[in-house]
Design an enzyme around this catalytic site. Sequence first.
Site, short mmCIF file in Angstrom:
data_model
loop_
_atom_site.label_atom_id
_atom_site.label_comp_id
_atom_site.label_asym_id
_atom_site.label_seq_id
_atom_site.Cartn_x
_atom_site.Cartn_y
_atom_site.Cartn_z
CE LYS A 193 -3.32 2.55 2.38
NZ LYS A 193 -4.41 2.03 3.79
CE LYS A 246 -4.98 1.78 -0.45
NZ LYS A 246 -6.00 2.43 0.70
C1 PBG Z 1 -7.61 3.45 5.03
C2 PBG Z 1 -7.98 3.03 3.64
C3 PBG Z 1 -7.74 4.14 2.71
C4 PBG Z 1 -8.00 3.62 1.49
C5 PBG Z 1 -8.20 2.63 1.90
N1 PBG Z 1 -8.53 2.19 3.18
C6 PBG Z 1 -6.84 5.16 2.66
C7 PBG Z 1 -5.72 5.76 3.86
O1 PBG Z 1 -4.34 5.33 2.96
O2 PBG Z 1 -5.73 6.82 3.23
C8 PBG Z 1 -8.29 4.60 -0.24
C9 PBG Z 1 -8.64 3.49 -0.72
C10 PBG Z 1 -9.68 4.50 -1.79
O3 PBG Z 1 -8.59 6.15 -2.43
O4 PBG Z 1 -10.47 4.45 -3.20
N2 PBG Z 1 -6.21 3.33 5.54
#
Ligand code: PBG
Length: 325
Positions: A193, A246
């Site tokens: 991520k 992601k």
């Molecule tokens: C929470 C999380 C996030 C997203 C999914 N889970 C936001 C972040 O990391 O700030 C983002 C998903 C999206 O932008 O569609 N940790």
Amino acid sequence: MERLRSSRENQVIRDRFAETQLSVGNFVYPYFVVNGSSIRHAITGFDGVFHFSIDRLCDDIAETCELGITAILLFGVVESNEKDMLGSAAYRDDALIARAVTAVKNRFPQLTVMTDVCLCGYTDHGHCGVVRDGIIINDETLPHLSRMAVTHARAGADVVAPSAMMDGQVQAIRNALMVAGQNETKIMGYSAKYASSFYGPFRTAASSAPAFGDRRTYQMDYRNGAEAIAEVRADIAERADIVMVKPAHAYLDVIQRIRSAYPQQTIAAYHVSGEYMLLKNAAKNGLCDERAAFMEVSTAIKRAGTDIIISYWAKEYARMLREAV
Ligand code: PBG
């Protein structure tokens, strides 16, 4: 006439045997759930995405299932007066998402229900973990994430998805699930991520923007690709069932590297909110055809090596298939 017919047949053949075949079964559709009843509020700047109270969520899921989508991912959104330093609204026994899962599974037992496991939507500072003196404390966050995952599993979640990027979160959750006797629950790790500028619409939707600093101390640096393999390796060793990359669109090379390193592994990719709105806005401005553009990008995400695509466009894809019949 003859030539026309054969070119149509050629197109059928090309469609049928193309290397990459996207299908509705590849998609997971995300939902944002709020407290209250009869709520279905459009989220500003996040086209086609809503805040749903549990009753209206179930009504919308009926349509989603009817379209052939087989999996959803739930995010909880609570009012600021419910947030605290430790994000306790995330893991109370009567937590919003636990209630949502129970309601959804009662009505749609066949549907695969996934839940996001992270504190950022529930902490008053908006960070994904426990904070002290402005620093995120990795190991003190793990019990809270574990408790949140167990609460969701007990409510009937099929898959819990830890997204806090704390080291050891998959292992901690796996152990906690075992202790709680929830051995059937799968874990989807948000393994790779990245700290990304494409989470904007989501943070508005989840009211989870950090109150200070950013997430770069616990999310990955986009300059690093090999590190993603190490993160995935760690999550597999901690017994994640699914690993995730992601965002997706800007990280196709990362997906491909993970696929080459782990040919048998179930891999998910999250086509995130900012990537989705980029295409939506381009189409609105006449720069591309919306359906063609989403098809191209979604197919590329699959071609790179994913089995599962988490996408705000999933319902529209399913609708497009319906219309084509
Ligand atoms: C929470 C999380 C996030 C997203 C999914 N889970 C936001 C972040 O990391 O700030 C983002 C998903 C999206 O932008 O569609 N940790």
